[in-house]
Design an enzyme around this catalytic site. Sequence first.
Site, PDB file in Angstrom:
ATOM      1  N   GLY A 145       0.836  -1.188   0.000  1.00  0.00           N
ATOM      2  CA  GLY A 145       0.000   0.000   0.000  1.00  0.00           C
ATOM      3  C   GLY A 145       0.870   1.237   0.000  1.00  0.00           C
ATOM      4  O   GLY A 145       2.028   1.190   0.440  1.00  0.00           O
ATOM      5  N   GLN A 197       2.579   9.964   1.380  1.00  0.00           N
ATOM      6  CA  GLN A 197       3.903   9.314   1.453  1.00  0.00           C
ATOM      7  C   GLN A 197       4.798   9.673   0.276  1.00  0.00           C
ATOM      8  O   GLN A 197       6.005   9.438   0.331  1.00  0.00           O
ATOM      9  CB  GLN A 197       3.750   7.786   1.500  1.00  0.00           C
ATOM     10  CG  GLN A 197       3.152   7.282   2.802  1.00  0.00           C
ATOM     11  CD  GLN A 197       3.082   5.775   2.794  1.00  0.00           C
ATOM     12  OE1 GLN A 197       2.132   5.193   2.291  1.00  0.00           O
ATOM     13  NE2 GLN A 197       4.112   5.126   3.337  1.00  0.00           N
ATOM     14  N   LEU A 238       6.266   1.755   4.364  1.00  0.00           N
ATOM     15  CA  LEU A 238       7.383   2.170   3.508  1.00  0.00           C
ATOM     16  C   LEU A 238       8.029   3.461   4.010  1.00  0.00           C
ATOM     17  O   LEU A 238       9.168   3.753   3.664  1.00  0.00           O
ATOM     18  CB  LEU A 238       6.905   2.346   2.060  1.00  0.00           C
ATOM     19  CG  LEU A 238       6.438   1.051   1.377  1.00  0.00           C
ATOM     20  CD1 LEU A 238       5.881   1.354  -0.006  1.00  0.00           C
ATOM     21  CD2 LEU A 238       7.571   0.035   1.296  1.00  0.00           C
ATOM     22  N   GLU A 282      -3.630   2.459   5.265  1.00  0.00           N
ATOM     23  CA  GLU A 282      -3.480   3.526   4.258  1.00  0.00           C
ATOM     24  C   GLU A 282      -4.406   4.702   4.566  1.00  0.00           C
ATOM     25  O   GLU A 282      -4.031   5.868   4.388  1.00  0.00           O
ATOM     26  CB  GLU A 282      -3.725   2.983   2.855  1.00  0.00           C
ATOM     27  CG  GLU A 282      -2.781   1.869   2.430  1.00  0.00           C
ATOM     28  CD  GLU A 282      -1.317   2.181   2.678  1.00  0.00           C
ATOM     29  OE1 GLU A 282      -0.913   3.358   2.539  1.00  0.00           O
ATOM     30  OE2 GLU A 282      -0.568   1.253   3.040  1.00  0.00           O
ATOM     31  N   HIS A 288      -3.006   7.148   6.951  1.00  0.00           N
ATOM     32  CA  HIS A 288      -2.023   8.084   6.389  1.00  0.00           C
ATOM     33  C   HIS A 288      -2.697   9.393   5.950  1.00  0.00           C
ATOM     34  O   HIS A 288      -2.060  10.454   5.978  1.00  0.00           O
ATOM     35  CB  HIS A 288      -1.320   7.469   5.173  1.00  0.00           C
ATOM     36  CG  HIS A 288      -0.141   6.605   5.514  1.00  0.00           C
ATOM     37  ND1 HIS A 288       0.988   7.092   6.136  1.00  0.00           N
ATOM     38  CD2 HIS A 288       0.100   5.289   5.283  1.00  0.00           C
ATOM     39  CE1 HIS A 288       1.860   6.099   6.287  1.00  0.00           C
ATOM     40  NE2 HIS A 288       1.347   4.998   5.789  1.00  0.00           N
TER      41      HIS A 288
HETATM   42 NI    NI Z   1       2.329   3.166   5.735  1.00  0.00          NI
END
Ligand code: NI
Length: 178
Positions: free
Chosen positions: A47, A52, A103, A145, A148
Amino acid sequence: MAILKIARVGHPVLIMKASEVPYPFPADMARLVNDMLETMHDAGGVGLAAPQVHVPLRLFVFRVPADRGGDDPDDPPIEDAVLINPVVVPVGDVVVEGWEGCLSIPDMRAMVPRAHRIRYRGMDLSGAAVDRTVSGFHARVVQHEYDHLDGVLYPMRVRDFRSFGFNDELARAGALRT
Ligand code: NI
């Protein structure tokens, strides 16, 4: 297509509340989504949310590999999905702990509590309505996700920090059983 730079924890874009994507979508939306998918695959993730990659808008891409879903028919595999302006609500009150990484926080993971079952709605890249009720790993990825978009990173959800660590140390300690 291009591989985008991924923001790492500490960058302010990761703790901001992202803005709704205007509709009709901006002209470069398809390129952004394709670049996010390429970046997710390149990084080996499941994801990636727009903040990000330094884009503070409410969308994310994700996938559920066939070997990650359980036997549950409500935990279906899905390839290269995008969800724009999502709304996610828990269904029922069952909360389960599971391993998560991010990530933006490379090489680490922890056990994170999430709703077992959720309903999510939003739009796909064509502007069509998406409305799904899912469980398990699929539900976990979407909740991670979605967080985020509100500037929430998974460590903020951790209840027992004894599970938090570097992947290789946790593997060495035998803590990773999945
Ligand atoms: Ni993440």
